[in-house]
Write a protein that holds these residues in place. Sequence first.
Motif, PDB file in Angstrom:
ATOM      1  N   VAL A  37       0.837  -1.194   0.000  1.00 25.93           N
ATOM      2  CA  VAL A  37       0.000   0.000   0.000  1.00 25.93           C
ATOM      3  C   VAL A  37       0.874   1.246   0.000  1.00 25.93           C
ATOM      4  CG1 VAL A  37      -1.750   1.296   1.293  1.00 25.93           C
ATOM      5  CG2 VAL A  37      -1.852  -1.222   1.207  1.00 25.93           C
ATOM      6  N   LEU A  38       1.895   1.257   0.892  1.00 25.69           N
ATOM      7  CA  LEU A  38       2.757   2.422   1.033  1.00 25.69           C
ATOM      8  C   LEU A  38       4.083   1.989   1.636  1.00 25.69           C
ATOM      9  CD1 LEU A  38       3.138   5.598   1.152  1.00 25.69           C
ATOM     10  CD2 LEU A  38       2.251   5.422   3.488  1.00 25.69           C
ATOM     11  N   ASP A  39       5.170   2.434   1.056  1.00 30.46           N
ATOM     12  CA  ASP A  39       6.502   2.204   1.608  1.00 30.46           C
ATOM     13  C   ASP A  39       7.085   3.552   1.997  1.00 30.46           C
ATOM     14  OD1 ASP A  39       8.889   0.462   2.145  1.00 30.46           O
ATOM     15  OD2 ASP A  39       9.753   1.823   0.667  1.00 30.46           O
ATOM     16  N   SER A  40       7.440   3.702   3.267  1.00 28.22           N
ATOM     17  CA  SER A  40       7.882   5.003   3.773  1.00 28.22           C
ATOM     18  C   SER A  40       9.165   5.496   3.127  1.00 28.22           C
ATOM     19  CB  SER A  40       8.058   4.953   5.293  1.00 28.22           C
ATOM     20  OG  SER A  40       9.152   4.116   5.651  1.00 28.22           O
ATOM     21  N   LYS A  41       9.982   4.610   2.597  1.00 29.30           N
ATOM     22  CA  LYS A  41      11.253   4.998   1.981  1.00 29.30           C
ATOM     23  C   LYS A  41      11.192   4.972   0.457  1.00 29.30           C
ATOM     24  CE  LYS A  41      13.662   5.386   5.804  1.00 29.30           C
ATOM     25  NZ  LYS A  41      14.101   6.647   6.313  1.00 29.30           N
ATOM     26  N   GLY A  42      10.031   4.666  -0.114  1.00 30.65           N
ATOM     27  CA  GLY A  42       9.885   4.647  -1.566  1.00 30.65           C
ATOM     28  C   GLY A  42      10.628   3.520  -2.263  1.00 30.65           C
ATOM     29  N   ARG A  43      10.980   2.463  -1.518  1.00 34.87           N
ATOM     30  CA  ARG A  43      11.695   1.335  -2.116  1.00 34.87           C
ATOM     31  C   ARG A  43      10.786   0.495  -3.007  1.00 34.87           C
ATOM     32  NH1 ARG A  43      13.157  -0.885   3.652  1.00 34.87           N
ATOM     33  NH2 ARG A  43      10.997  -0.230   3.748  1.00 34.87           N
ATOM     34  N   PHE A  44       9.512   0.439  -2.638  1.00 34.64           N
ATOM     35  CA  PHE A  44       8.539  -0.377  -3.358  1.00 34.64           C
ATOM     36  C   PHE A  44       7.384   0.500  -3.806  1.00 34.64           C
ATOM     37  CE2 PHE A  44      10.156  -2.918   0.304  1.00 34.64           C
ATOM     38  CZ  PHE A  44      10.976  -3.779  -0.393  1.00 34.64           C
ATOM     39  N   GLN A  45       6.847   0.211  -4.970  1.00 33.83           N
ATOM     40  CA  GLN A  45       5.708   0.948  -5.498  1.00 33.83           C
ATOM     41  C   GLN A  45       4.409   0.299  -5.034  1.00 33.83           C
ATOM     42  OE1 GLN A  45       6.021   3.872  -7.262  1.00 33.83           O
ATOM     43  NE2 GLN A  45       8.131   3.553  -6.604  1.00 33.83           N
ATOM     44  N   PRO A  46       3.351   1.104  -4.838  1.00 39.10           N
ATOM     45  CA  PRO A  46       2.049   0.535  -4.487  1.00 39.10           C
ATOM     46  C   PRO A  46       1.619  -0.525  -5.500  1.00 39.10           C
ATOM     47  CG  PRO A  46       2.015   2.900  -4.214  1.00 39.10           C
ATOM     48  CD  PRO A  46       3.323   2.551  -4.886  1.00 39.10           C
ATOM     49  N   SER A  47       0.966  -1.537  -5.003  1.00 38.49           N
ATOM     50  CA  SER A  47       0.416  -2.691  -5.729  1.00 38.49           C
ATOM     51  C   SER A  47       1.457  -3.761  -6.046  1.00 38.49           C
ATOM     52  CB  SER A  47      -0.354  -2.290  -6.983  1.00 38.49           C
ATOM     53  OG  SER A  47       0.508  -1.984  -8.055  1.00 38.49           O
ATOM     54  N   MET A  48       2.753  -3.515  -5.769  1.00 39.55           N
ATOM     55  CA  MET A  48       3.761  -4.563  -5.935  1.00 39.55           C
ATOM     56  C   MET A  48       3.603  -5.588  -4.813  1.00 39.55           C
ATOM     57  SD  MET A  48       7.194  -2.338  -6.844  1.00 39.55           S
ATOM     58  CE  MET A  48       8.246  -3.764  -6.961  1.00 39.55           C
ATOM     59  N   TRP A  49       4.266  -6.736  -4.942  1.00 39.24           N
ATOM     60  CA  TRP A  49       4.296  -7.738  -3.874  1.00 39.24           C
ATOM     61  C   TRP A  49       5.657  -7.649  -3.189  1.00 39.24           C
ATOM     62  CZ3 TRP A  49       8.116 -11.419  -3.986  1.00 39.24           C
ATOM     63  CH2 TRP A  49       8.727 -11.645  -5.220  1.00 39.24           C
ATOM     64  N   VAL A  50       5.749  -8.262  -1.995  1.00 37.69           N
ATOM     65  CA  VAL A  50       7.013  -8.243  -1.258  1.00 37.69           C
ATOM     66  C   VAL A  50       7.115  -9.488  -0.370  1.00 37.69           C
ATOM     67  CG1 VAL A  50       6.125  -6.893   0.714  1.00 37.69           C
ATOM     68  CG2 VAL A  50       8.550  -6.799   0.149  1.00 37.69           C
ATOM     69  N   ARG A  51       8.352  -9.975  -0.219  1.00 34.08           N
ATOM     70  CA  ARG A  51       8.642 -10.995   0.794  1.00 34.08           C
ATOM     71  C   ARG A  51       9.737 -10.425   1.667  1.00 34.08           C
ATOM     72  NH1 ARG A  51      12.367 -14.506   2.334  1.00 34.08           N
ATOM     73  NH2 ARG A  51      13.560 -14.414   0.408  1.00 34.08           N
ATOM     74  N   SER A  52       9.510 -10.477   2.958  1.00 35.88           N
ATOM     75  CA  SER A  52      10.465  -9.908   3.897  1.00 35.88           C
ATOM     76  C   SER A  52      11.624 -10.862   4.162  1.00 35.88           C
ATOM     77  CB  SER A  52       9.772  -9.597   5.228  1.00 35.88           C
ATOM     78  OG  SER A  52       9.552 -10.789   5.971  1.00 35.88           O
ATOM     79  N   ASN A  53      12.622 -10.339   4.862  1.00 36.25           N
ATOM     80  CA  ASN A  53      13.656 -11.174   5.452  1.00 36.25           C
ATOM     81  C   ASN A  53      13.061 -11.832   6.699  1.00 36.25           C
ATOM     82  OD1 ASN A  53      15.745 -10.486   3.631  1.00 36.25           O
ATOM     83  ND2 ASN A  53      16.009  -8.529   4.680  1.00 36.25           N
ATOM     84  N   PHE A  54      13.881 -12.563   7.445  1.00 32.28           N
ATOM     85  CA  PHE A  54      13.425 -13.132   8.703  1.00 32.28           C
ATOM     86  C   PHE A  54      12.988 -12.005   9.643  1.00 32.28           C
ATOM     87  CE2 PHE A  54      16.317 -16.510   7.272  1.00 32.28           C
ATOM     88  CZ  PHE A  54      15.489 -17.612   7.422  1.00 32.28           C
ATOM     89  N   GLY A  55      12.004 -12.303  10.473  1.00 31.87           N
ATOM     90  CA  GLY A  55      11.536 -11.325  11.440  1.00 31.87           C
ATOM     91  C   GLY A  55      12.423 -11.263  12.668  1.00 31.87           C
TER      92      GLY A  55
END
Length: 130
Positions: A78-96
Amino acid sequence: MVTLEEISQLLYGAGEEMLGWQGTQDELIELAAKMFPGKAFCIVRQWILINLTVTSAEKDKLTTLGLLPATLFAHEIVLDSKGRFQPSMWVRSNFGVSFSQGCMFETKSTVYLLLGAGREKRLALALLFR
């Protein structure tokens, strides 16, 4: 080798429903700023909290590194505070490194803010990297 069926089940199959944040997006950002001041955040929808099945040796290694045996996948940013990802893209995080309030999945660099309902699923660590 991971099959297409296994990938499909992970991304689109049933899992245990989790509620995530039910308030407004602005309220969620405000809460995250209080809990994680100055840390980058990424608001996501249609998310999957993936709890990894690990051996005792794998768990010990992750614990030594300060990591949880968990990662996050989201179908929609929805929103990335640092602008690394654009809205509507998908993401997989690193380990939590932490999971709090039922809606904040923290990694070393980012807090993923889980907006609305999502799913919790289990996956073997070995399958995550295939």
